[in-house]
Write a protein that holds these residues in place. Sequence first.
Motif, PDB file in Angstrom:
ATOM      1  N   ARG A   4     -49.618 -14.715  50.801  1.00  0.00           N
ATOM      2  CA  ARG A   4     -49.774 -13.911  52.006  1.00  0.00           C
ATOM      3  C   ARG A   4     -51.127 -13.219  51.977  1.00  0.00           C
ATOM      4  NH1 ARG A   4     -44.924 -10.185  53.422  1.00  0.00           N
ATOM      5  NH2 ARG A   4     -45.772 -10.474  55.506  1.00  0.00           N
ATOM      6  N   ARG A   5     -51.566 -12.804  53.119  1.00  0.00           N
ATOM      7  CA  ARG A   5     -52.849 -12.118  53.211  1.00  0.00           C
ATOM      8  C   ARG A   5     -52.634 -10.681  53.662  1.00  0.00           C
ATOM      9  NH1 ARG A   5     -56.714 -15.075  56.372  1.00  0.00           N
ATOM     10  NH2 ARG A   5     -55.024 -15.129  57.855  1.00  0.00           N
ATOM     11  N   ALA A  43     -48.507 -10.243  63.189  1.00  0.00           N
ATOM     12  CA  ALA A  43     -49.312 -11.450  62.954  1.00  0.00           C
ATOM     13  C   ALA A  43     -49.121 -11.975  61.526  1.00  0.00           C
ATOM     14  CB  ALA A  43     -50.786 -11.159  63.218  1.00  0.00           C
ATOM     15  N   PHE A  45     -49.623 -10.178  58.540  1.00  0.00           N
ATOM     16  CA  PHE A  45     -50.369  -9.508  57.467  1.00  0.00           C
ATOM     17  C   PHE A  45     -49.506  -8.468  56.767  1.00  0.00           C
ATOM     18  CE2 PHE A  45     -54.014 -10.861  60.113  1.00  0.00           C
ATOM     19  CZ  PHE A  45     -54.811 -11.432  59.123  1.00  0.00           C
ATOM     20  N   GLY A 121     -58.618 -14.095  51.209  1.00  0.00           N
ATOM     21  CA  GLY A 121     -58.238 -14.256  52.610  1.00  0.00           C
ATOM     22  C   GLY A 121     -57.925 -12.937  53.295  1.00  0.00           C
ATOM     23  N   SER A 122     -58.196 -11.838  52.603  1.00  0.00           N
ATOM     24  CA  SER A 122     -57.768 -10.528  53.113  1.00  0.00           C
ATOM     25  C   SER A 122     -58.921  -9.727  53.706  1.00  0.00           C
ATOM     26  CB  SER A 122     -57.103  -9.724  51.988  1.00  0.00           C
ATOM     27  OG  SER A 122     -55.866 -10.318  51.618  1.00  0.00           O
ATOM     28  N   ILE A 177     -60.053  -8.932  63.922  1.00  0.00           N
ATOM     29  CA  ILE A 177     -59.331  -9.624  62.840  1.00  0.00           C
ATOM     30  C   ILE A 177     -58.446 -10.736  63.424  1.00  0.00           C
ATOM     31  CG2 ILE A 177     -57.524  -9.367  61.074  1.00  0.00           C
ATOM     32  CD1 ILE A 177     -58.713  -6.551  60.508  1.00  0.00           C
ATOM     33  N   LEU A 178     -57.743 -10.428  64.488  1.00  0.00           N
ATOM     34  CA  LEU A 178     -56.840 -11.426  65.071  1.00  0.00           C
ATOM     35  C   LEU A 178     -57.622 -12.584  65.694  1.00  0.00           C
ATOM     36  CD1 LEU A 178     -54.032  -9.103  66.522  1.00  0.00           C
ATOM     37  CD2 LEU A 178     -54.082 -10.305  64.313  1.00  0.00           C
ATOM     38  N   GLN A 180     -60.426 -13.751  64.390  1.00  0.00           N
ATOM     39  CA  GLN A 180     -60.819 -14.602  63.249  1.00  0.00           C
ATOM     40  C   GLN A 180     -59.674 -15.547  62.918  1.00  0.00           C
ATOM     41  OE1 GLN A 180     -64.075 -13.992  62.562  1.00  0.00           O
ATOM     42  NE2 GLN A 180     -63.558 -12.507  64.146  1.00  0.00           N
ATOM     43  N   GLU A 181     -58.459 -15.037  63.077  1.00  0.00           N
ATOM     44  CA  GLU A 181     -57.275 -15.832  62.792  1.00  0.00           C
ATOM     45  C   GLU A 181     -57.161 -17.000  63.747  1.00  0.00           C
ATOM     46  OE1 GLU A 181     -56.838 -14.376  59.836  1.00  0.00           O
ATOM     47  OE2 GLU A 181     -54.834 -15.151  60.243  1.00  0.00           O
ATOM     48  N   ALA A 182     -57.460 -16.717  65.026  1.00  0.00           N
ATOM     49  CA  ALA A 182     -57.307 -17.733  66.055  1.00  0.00           C
ATOM     50  C   ALA A 182     -58.389 -18.811  65.927  1.00  0.00           C
ATOM     51  CB  ALA A 182     -57.359 -17.068  67.431  1.00  0.00           C
TER      52      ALA A 182
END
Length: 183
Positions: A4-5, A43, A45, A121-122, A177-178, A180-182
């Motif tokens: 997990r991140r 999400a 995290f 990844g954090s 941050i979200l 970057q995830e997408a």
Amino acid sequence: MDQRRAVFLDLNGTLVTPILVEQLTDLRLIDGVQEGVGRLCRAGFVCPVVTVQSKIEKGLFSEAEFHTWFEALARSMVTWGTVLTGPYVCPHRFATPCMCAKPQTLLYERAAADHGLSLSGSFAVGDTAADVEAAKRFGGRGCLVLTGYSARGEEASRAKRFASYTGRTFGEVVDWILKQEAA
Ligand SMILES: [Mg+2]
Ligand SMILES: [Zn+2]
């Protein structure tokens, strides 16, 4: 196995304000923080709080009092799946040499070991240079938020060279941050 991140969260000046208080009961959540932490949790995290509380060594409050206060704060935020993890606390004065103060990475590594997190990844979110430098040192990405100490220019300019992103509000940092995830 998928690790997990995390989005590691600084406390004073990032989640709560004002920065200079004598009593824990004077601290209040900053506008938009409750919702922002909720978005990060939903999400996927883990959100460990990593904090330096020098007032413990100074004797203004005890470590036990701090933990009691933190648990009440965390409980008050438990809506829509919002979970604060920790806290991971450095109780030392800034002048005391220790292994746990930011920007050292010991507390982040401890949280990663406790919760099976991938540090690379954090992210870490904070209002000082030490917060974003710590993220750089553990191999993740640091996000500076221009509240707390970085509401003043000098701290923000010290911090910016370590930051992957600078946002005016906690909500803006969460948006980034979200995104970057997408991507
Ligand atoms: Mg802070
Ligand atoms: Zn320490």
